[in-house]
Scaffold this motif. Structure first.
Motif, PDB file in Angstrom:
ATOM      1  N   ARG A  48       0.548  -1.267  -0.131  1.00  0.00           N
ATOM      2  CA  ARG A  48       0.292   0.450  -0.108  1.00  0.00           C
ATOM      3  C   ARG A  48       0.813   1.040   0.124  1.00  0.00           C
ATOM      4  O   ARG A  48       1.970   0.844   0.918  1.00  0.00           O
ATOM      5  N   ALA A  96      -6.161  -8.550   2.857  1.00  0.00           N
ATOM      6  CA  ALA A  96      -6.415  -6.884   2.856  1.00  0.00           C
ATOM      7  C   ALA A  96      -6.766  -6.438   1.319  1.00  0.00           C
ATOM      8  O   ALA A  96      -6.726  -5.034   1.652  1.00  0.00           O
ATOM      9  N   ALA A 100      -9.139  -3.440   0.495  1.00  0.00           N
ATOM     10  CA  ALA A 100      -9.238  -2.263   0.071  1.00  0.00           C
ATOM     11  C   ALA A 100      -9.113  -1.930  -1.154  1.00  0.00           C
ATOM     12  O   ALA A 100     -10.447  -0.889  -1.143  1.00  0.00           O
ATOM     13  N   TRP A 106      -9.203  -0.249   5.271  1.00  0.00           N
ATOM     14  CA  TRP A 106      -7.675  -1.147   6.092  1.00  0.00           C
ATOM     15  C   TRP A 106      -8.147  -1.680   7.253  1.00  0.00           C
ATOM     16  O   TRP A 106      -8.742  -1.772   8.369  1.00  0.00           O
TER      17      TRP A 106
END
Length: 341
Positions: A48, A96, A100, A106
């Motif tokens: 990320r 995750a 997202a 998150w």
């Protein structure tokens, strides 16, 4: 064995996801000899990234397909080589990443922050009527404040991380409101400065003159008071001397009949004086006890030490001394405390 077959075998032996998997287990190794980071040398995995501290994280996926690197940031195709060094220190799990991408935020997000900073869907609100910015901020702040109860007591790092997110959001909203307040108020302040520049010199000069006259009047009235007290002292000394002379004039042992004194009411308190003027109001004159000079600072400090204001001041001075690196401060105990900035 040909060079091409050796390369194919190497790909089978070396897991292309190894770098990401290791980083996910121990992010502290990123950038070390175990997990080196080089420009234009991306690794497969899920990450990320955000390009500003006040922007939300966006999911990144990087992988190699048919010998070419592919990368997507928040669903938008980007160059893997360009985004690699920005995202490599933030590995995330595949779950995750999927969450997202689906707009679920998150795992370490504060729910309030995630809801407020989620980008609006395209086209939503484009034709909406003008709204009061204060009302929008008020709603956002009130909603953010509702999340405070979740952090009344923090017991783990994950919760502390979410709490910091909410704190950042509240500080951001506070800053937004303050900027708007300043923007709207500034023209009035500038106008006020122009007025002050024109009028305050007149206000100050006249006030300073009035204060100078008052100081002279104070000195005059104080001198009058001193003379009156001196006359009272001399009159009292004369009375005592007269009584002593009267006692000495009679033979020892002679009994004197006590003089008959009519009972008189107690004299009224000394009236407050006035200074009458031919112009404007009269000024009152009162007598008060004032500090002349301090002759024993420790004694004064001991006497005043039970006063809350004195205690608060001493506590602040002690903390200031500790902050300056002094440790041998009598009369206090200390403890270590972590302060979040």
């Amino acid at each position: 064995m040909t060079e091409q077959s050796i390369g194919a075998l190497a790909l089978k032996i070396v897991d292309p996801w190894k770098w990401w998997q290791t980083a996910l287990k121990d992010p502290s190794k990123i950038g070390s000899k175990d997990l080196p980071v080089h420009d234009s040398d991306p690794q497969q995995g899920y990450f990320r990234v955000r390009y500003s501290k006040d922007k939300p994280f966006e999911p990144v996926a990087i992988w190699k397909e048919d010998g070419a690197w592919l990368a997507y940031r928040a669903g938008r195709e980007v160059k893997a080589e360009d985004i690699w060094t920005s995202c490599c220190r933030h590995p995330i799990s595949h779950a995750a990443y999927e969450a997202a991408i689906d707009g679920k935020g998150w795992p370490d997000d504060d729910a309030t922050v995630a809801a407020q900073v989620k980008p609006p869907e395209p086209g939503i609100g484009d034709n909406s009527a003008p709204v009061d910015e204060a009302d929008v901020l008020k709603d956002q702040i009130e909603n953010a404040l509702k999340g405070i109860d979740a952090y009344k007591k923090i017991t783990d790092d994950a919760t502390a991380s979410k709490a910091q997110s909410l704190r950042n959001r509240l500080n951001e909203l506070s800053g937004d409101a303050d900027k708007k307040r300043d923007e709207l108020k500034r023209p009035h302040l500038e106008a006020g400065k122009v007025i002050d520049k024109h009028w305050m010199p007149l206000v100050k000069s006249a006030k300073e003159g009035a204060n100078a006259v008052k100081a002279a009047m104070d000195a005059y009235e104080t001198e009058k008071l001193r003379k009156r007290r001196e006359e009272e002292r001399k009159a009292e000394e004369a009375r005592i001397a007269a009584e002593a002379a009267a006692r000495a004039a009679h033979p020892e042992g002679e009994v004197l009949e006590a003089p008959k004194v009519e009972t008189q009411p107690a004299p009224p308190p000394e009236p407050v004086g006035q200074i009458r003027a031919t112009y404007g109001k009269a000024a009152s004159v009162s007598v008060k006890i004032v500090v002349d000079q301090v002759t024993d600072w420790p004694a004064l400090a001991t006497y005043m030490s039970n006063h809350p204001e004195c205690q608060d001041l001493l506590r602040k001075l002690a903390q200031r001394a500790l902050d300056a690196g002094r440790t041998a401060i009598p009369g206090i105990t200390t403890t270590e405390a972590a302060k979040v900035r």
